[in-house]
Design an enzyme around this catalytic site. Structure first.
Site, PDB file in Angstrom:
ATOM      1  CB  VAL A 105      -0.939  -0.006   1.239  1.00  7.56           C
ATOM      2  CG1 VAL A 105      -1.881  -1.205   1.195  1.00  7.56           C
ATOM      3  CG2 VAL A 105      -0.146  -0.012   2.554  1.00  7.56           C
ATOM      4  CG  HIS A 121      -3.841  -6.146   0.010  1.00  9.92           C
ATOM      5  ND1 HIS A 121      -2.801  -6.920   0.469  1.00  9.92           N
ATOM      6  CD2 HIS A 121      -4.767  -7.021  -0.444  1.00  9.92           C
ATOM      7  CE1 HIS A 121      -3.095  -8.209   0.322  1.00  9.92           C
ATOM      8  NE2 HIS A 121      -4.278  -8.303  -0.242  1.00  9.92           N
ATOM      9  CB  THR A 191       4.807 -11.995  -1.282  1.00  7.84           C
ATOM     10  OG1 THR A 191       3.606 -12.194  -0.526  1.00  7.84           O
ATOM     11  CG2 THR A 191       4.884 -13.030  -2.400  1.00  7.84           C
ATOM     12  CB  SER A 192       5.177 -14.410   3.813  1.00  9.92           C
ATOM     13  OG  SER A 192       3.967 -13.655   3.928  1.00  9.92           O
ATOM     14  CG  ASN A 216      11.287 -14.311  -0.132  1.00 17.35           C
ATOM     15  OD1 ASN A 216      11.969 -13.975   0.831  1.00 17.35           O
ATOM     16  ND2 ASN A 216       9.964 -14.244  -0.123  1.00 17.35           N
ATOM     17  CD  GLU A 218      12.424 -16.009   5.292  1.00 17.49           C
ATOM     18  OE1 GLU A 218      13.369 -16.140   6.092  1.00 17.49           O
ATOM     19  OE2 GLU A 218      11.281 -15.633   5.615  1.00 17.49           O
TER      20      GLU A 218
HETATM   21  C1  BV8 Z   1     -10.870 -11.643   2.460  1.00 20.35           C
HETATM   22  C2  BV8 Z   1      -3.497  -3.986   3.794  1.00 20.35           C
HETATM   23  C3  BV8 Z   1     -13.098 -12.314   2.475  1.00 20.35           C
HETATM   24  C4  BV8 Z   1      -3.589  -3.254   5.064  1.00 20.35           C
HETATM   25  C5  BV8 Z   1      -3.362  -6.392   4.173  1.00 20.35           C
HETATM   26  C6  BV8 Z   1      -7.519 -18.784   6.932  1.00 20.35           C
HETATM   27  C7  BV8 Z   1      -6.950 -19.371   5.805  1.00 20.35           C
HETATM   28  C8  BV8 Z   1      -6.840 -18.666   4.609  1.00 20.35           C
HETATM   29  C9  BV8 Z   1      -7.322 -17.353   4.516  1.00 20.35           C
HETATM   30  C10 BV8 Z   1      -7.869 -16.800   5.641  1.00 20.35           C
HETATM   31  C11 BV8 Z   1      -7.982 -17.495   6.840  1.00 20.35           C
HETATM   32  N1  BV8 Z   1      -8.557 -16.674   7.751  1.00 20.35           N
HETATM   33  C12 BV8 Z   1      -8.829 -15.493   7.150  1.00 20.35           C
HETATM   34  C13 BV8 Z   1      -8.423 -15.571   5.877  1.00 20.35           C
HETATM   35  C14 BV8 Z   1      -8.533 -14.526   4.863  1.00 20.35           C
HETATM   36  C15 BV8 Z   1      -7.468 -13.467   5.108  1.00 20.35           C
HETATM   37  C16 BV8 Z   1      -6.083 -14.089   5.102  1.00 20.35           C
HETATM   38  O1  BV8 Z   1      -5.578 -14.431   4.045  1.00 20.35           O
HETATM   39  N2  BV8 Z   1      -5.481 -14.215   6.298  1.00 20.35           N
HETATM   40  C17 BV8 Z   1      -4.159 -14.812   6.358  1.00 20.35           C
HETATM   41  C18 BV8 Z   1      -3.293 -14.044   7.356  1.00 20.35           C
HETATM   42  C19 BV8 Z   1      -4.309 -16.289   6.736  1.00 20.35           C
HETATM   43  N3  BV8 Z   1      -7.598 -12.574   3.980  1.00 20.35           N
HETATM   44  C20 BV8 Z   1      -8.469 -11.542   4.058  1.00 20.35           C
HETATM   45  O2  BV8 Z   1      -9.097 -11.252   5.049  1.00 20.35           O
HETATM   46  C21 BV8 Z   1      -8.655 -10.770   2.763  1.00 20.35           C
HETATM   47  N4  BV8 Z   1     -10.063 -10.588   2.549  1.00 20.35           N
HETATM   48  O3  BV8 Z   1     -10.495 -12.784   2.485  1.00 20.35           O
HETATM   49  O4  BV8 Z   1     -12.181 -11.261   2.394  1.00 20.35           O
HETATM   50  C22 BV8 Z   1     -14.374 -11.828   1.972  1.00 20.35           C
HETATM   51  C23 BV8 Z   1     -14.945 -12.476   0.902  1.00 20.35           C
HETATM   52  C24 BV8 Z   1     -16.184 -12.049   0.457  1.00 20.35           C
HETATM   53  C25 BV8 Z   1     -16.795 -10.948   1.067  1.00 20.35           C
HETATM   54  C26 BV8 Z   1     -16.172 -10.275   2.133  1.00 20.35           C
HETATM   55  C27 BV8 Z   1     -14.944 -10.710   2.589  1.00 20.35           C
HETATM   56  C28 BV8 Z   1      -8.017  -9.397   2.871  1.00 20.35           C
HETATM   57  C29 BV8 Z   1      -6.519  -9.553   3.048  1.00 20.35           C
HETATM   58  C30 BV8 Z   1      -5.859  -8.180   2.952  1.00 20.35           C
HETATM   59  C31 BV8 Z   1      -5.389  -7.758   4.318  1.00 20.35           C
HETATM   60  N5  BV8 Z   1      -4.659  -6.489   4.177  1.00 20.35           N
HETATM   61  N6  BV8 Z   1      -2.753  -5.211   4.028  1.00 20.35           N
HETATM   62  C32 BV8 Z   1      -2.253  -2.752   5.503  1.00 20.35           C
HETATM   63  O5  BV8 Z   1      -1.246  -2.891   4.772  1.00 20.35           O
HETATM   64  O6  BV8 Z   1      -2.226  -2.171   6.599  1.00 20.35           O
HETATM   65  S1  BV8 Z   1      -2.422  -7.795   4.298  1.00 20.35           S
HETATM   66  C33 BV8 Z   1      -0.765  -7.478   4.452  1.00 20.35           C
HETATM   67  O7  BV8 Z   1      -0.137  -8.759   4.217  1.00 20.35           O
HETATM   68  C34 BV8 Z   1      -0.139  -6.570   3.417  1.00 20.35           C
HETATM   69  O8  BV8 Z   1      -0.970  -6.184   2.352  1.00 20.35           O
HETATM   70  C35 BV8 Z   1       0.975  -7.435   2.849  1.00 20.35           C
HETATM   71  O9  BV8 Z   1       1.357  -7.066   1.609  1.00 20.35           O
HETATM   72  C36 BV8 Z   1       0.292  -8.731   2.887  1.00 20.35           C
HETATM   73  C37 BV8 Z   1       1.104  -9.944   2.613  1.00 20.35           C
HETATM   74  O10 BV8 Z   1       2.267  -9.878   3.359  1.00 20.35           O
HETATM   75  P1  BV8 Z   1       3.632  -9.811   2.516  1.00 20.35           P
HETATM   76  O11 BV8 Z   1       3.536  -8.673   1.549  1.00 20.35           O
HETATM   77  O12 BV8 Z   1       3.905 -11.144   1.958  1.00 20.35           O
HETATM   78  O13 BV8 Z   1       4.666  -9.383   3.618  1.00 20.35           O
HETATM   79  P2  BV8 Z   1       5.366 -10.330   4.708  1.00 20.35           P
HETATM   80  O14 BV8 Z   1       6.015  -9.457   5.720  1.00 20.35           O
HETATM   81  O15 BV8 Z   1       4.402 -11.388   5.146  1.00 20.35           O
HETATM   82  O16 BV8 Z   1       6.510 -11.086   3.866  1.00 20.35           O
HETATM   83  C38 BV8 Z   1       7.618 -10.337   3.381  1.00 20.35           C
HETATM   84  C39 BV8 Z   1       8.420 -11.286   2.511  1.00 20.35           C
HETATM   85  O17 BV8 Z   1       9.486 -10.554   1.910  1.00 20.35           O
HETATM   86  C40 BV8 Z   1       9.045 -12.424   3.285  1.00 20.35           C
HETATM   87  O18 BV8 Z   1       8.867 -13.628   2.562  1.00 20.35           O
HETATM   88  C41 BV8 Z   1      10.528 -12.043   3.326  1.00 20.35           C
HETATM   89  O19 BV8 Z   1      11.370 -13.186   3.312  1.00 20.35           O
HETATM   90  C42 BV8 Z   1      10.685 -11.279   2.053  1.00 20.35           C
HETATM   91  N7  BV8 Z   1      11.762 -10.292   2.025  1.00 20.35           N
HETATM   92  C43 BV8 Z   1      12.187  -9.492   3.041  1.00 20.35           C
HETATM   93  N8  BV8 Z   1      13.173  -8.686   2.583  1.00 20.35           N
HETATM   94  C44 BV8 Z   1      13.350  -8.970   1.263  1.00 20.35           C
HETATM   95  C45 BV8 Z   1      12.458  -9.991   0.905  1.00 20.35           C
HETATM   96  N9  BV8 Z   1      12.392 -10.509  -0.349  1.00 20.35           N
HETATM   97  C46 BV8 Z   1      13.252  -9.993  -1.264  1.00 20.35           C
HETATM   98  N10 BV8 Z   1      14.136  -9.004  -0.996  1.00 20.35           N
HETATM   99  C47 BV8 Z   1      14.224  -8.480   0.252  1.00 20.35           C
HETATM  100  N11 BV8 Z   1      15.117  -7.516   0.507  1.00 20.35           N
END
Ligand code: BV8
Ligand code: ZN
Length: 249
Positions: A105, A121, A191-192, A216, A218
């Site tokens: 975002v 998002h 992305t994770s 990534n 890792e």
């Molecule tokens: C929805 C915006 C339904 C806000 C964000 C159980 C199972 C499956 C799904 C679900 C569940 N329970 C609930 C759900 C659904 C839920 C979900 O997926 N939960 C997860 C946690 C299990 N999803 C939702 O709720 C979505 N909506 O499902 O709606 C619905 C349907 C019909 C009608 C109504 C509703 C909405 C999800 C969106 C949430 N909002 N962000 C904000 O930013 O404040 S999520 C947030 O996580 C960010 O957007 C972020 O981008 C996103 C993903 O995280 P990553 O970007 O991957 O970041 P992360 O830190 O995790 O990883 C970083 C990676 O980078 C790592 O791998 C690291 O190794 C790597 N890295 C680090 N440095 C480097 C690098 N790589 C390369 N170079 C580097 N230098």
């Protein structure tokens, strides 16, 4: 960091591709100084998603949620796109159909010069009223010292981001799915791969025949599905991929 080895397979794909897509997460912005969500300095470390990034938490404790977003907005305001964002923007000159699909975002892809960016998002630089839906300007937000109220109807102002339990913007989602289905090459960057439905896009691309390359620092839940995993920071890997793509051009 030394150069990475770009496989002959990827070189061939970079030579023949027309539709190239980058699917990015917080990791691509890490080297700009934007903390990731789940890393050791992750934003979620101090807070849990359920406490902050959902509508109920916001209505229960608008000050806490607003403070977290104000902190992130201020931090993001001080950052610059890094070499990874810039390389993806440059790829628009190499490929006729280059697109970025981001979970971030932070608006850094647009600031780097990418013009085809699907924000799954939302965008922290946009804020709107939960009452009347009116968007407020950035300098209105900059003048606020606590959870802002709408100048129009006194409703609570919220960031234009997708919270947990909220639907993704339908138009951005549909465009992202068709972009993933059309991709000759899909890069999955920083992305994770655990937040859905966004995390299903690389699988959709793979099923539709894309060559999927994960970048990534890792391995992730997605790594075993990728055609290739390039381990290292995206700000050094992406410029090397751009250089190779231009040479193969
Ligand atoms: C929805 C915006 C339904 C806000 C964000 C159980 C199972 C499956 C799904 C679900 C569940 N329970 C609930 C759900 C659904 C839920 C979900 O997926 N939960 C997860 C946690 C299990 N999803 C939702 O709720 C979505 N909506 O499902 O709606 C619905 C349907 C019909 C009608 C109504 C509703 C909405 C999800 C969106 C949430 N909002 N962000 C904000 O930013 O404040 S999520 C947030 O996580 C960010 O957007 C972020 O981008 C996103 C993903 O995280 P990553 O970007 O991957 O970041 P992360 O830190 O995790 O990883 C970083 C990676 O980078 C790592 O791998 C690291 O190794 C790597 N890295 C680090 N440095 C480097 C690098 N790589 C390369 N170079 C580097 N230098
Ligand atoms: Zn209002």
């Amino acid at each position: 960091m030394g150069g990475i080895e770009i496989s002959d397979g990827l070189k061939r794909k970079l030579r023949s591709a027309e539709w190239v897509t980058a699917f990015t997460g917080a990791g691509i912005s890490a080297e700009s100084g934007v903390p990731t969500f789940r890393g050791e300095d992750g934003l979620w470390k101090k807070f849990k998603p359920e406490e902050l990034a959902n509508f109920g938490a916001f209505m229960r404790n608008p000050e806490l949620v607003w403070e977290w977003y104000a902190y992130r907005r201020e931090l993001i305001g001080k950052t610059q796109p890094n070499a990874g964002h810039l390389a993806l923007a440059q790829m628009e000159h190499r490929y006729p159909h280059m697109a970025v699909i981001t979970q971030n975002v932070d608006n850094l892809h647009r600031r780097a010069g990418s013009t085809v960016v699907h924000e799954l998002h939302g965008n922290i630089e946009r804020n709107y009223c939960t009452g009347c839906g009116k968007y407020v300007s950035e300098d209105f937000m900059a003048r606020q010292t606590s959870a802002p109220k709408c100048p129009n109807c006194r409703g609570l102002i919220r960031p234009d981001v997708v919270w947990f339990g909220e639907m993704l913007p339908v138009d951005e989602w549909n465009k992202s799915v068709s972009t993933a289905e059309r991709a000759d090459v899909l890069f999955v960057i920083g992305t994770s791969a655990i937040v859905y439905p966004a995390a299903s896009l690389p699988v959709i691309a793979k099923r539709a025949g894309a060559y999927v390359v994960e970048i990534n620092i890792e391995r992730t839940e997605f790594s075993s599905e990728a055609d290739e995993v390039l381990l290292g920071p995206s700000a050094s890997i992406l410029p090397q991929i751009l250089e190779c793509a231009n040479k193969e051009g």
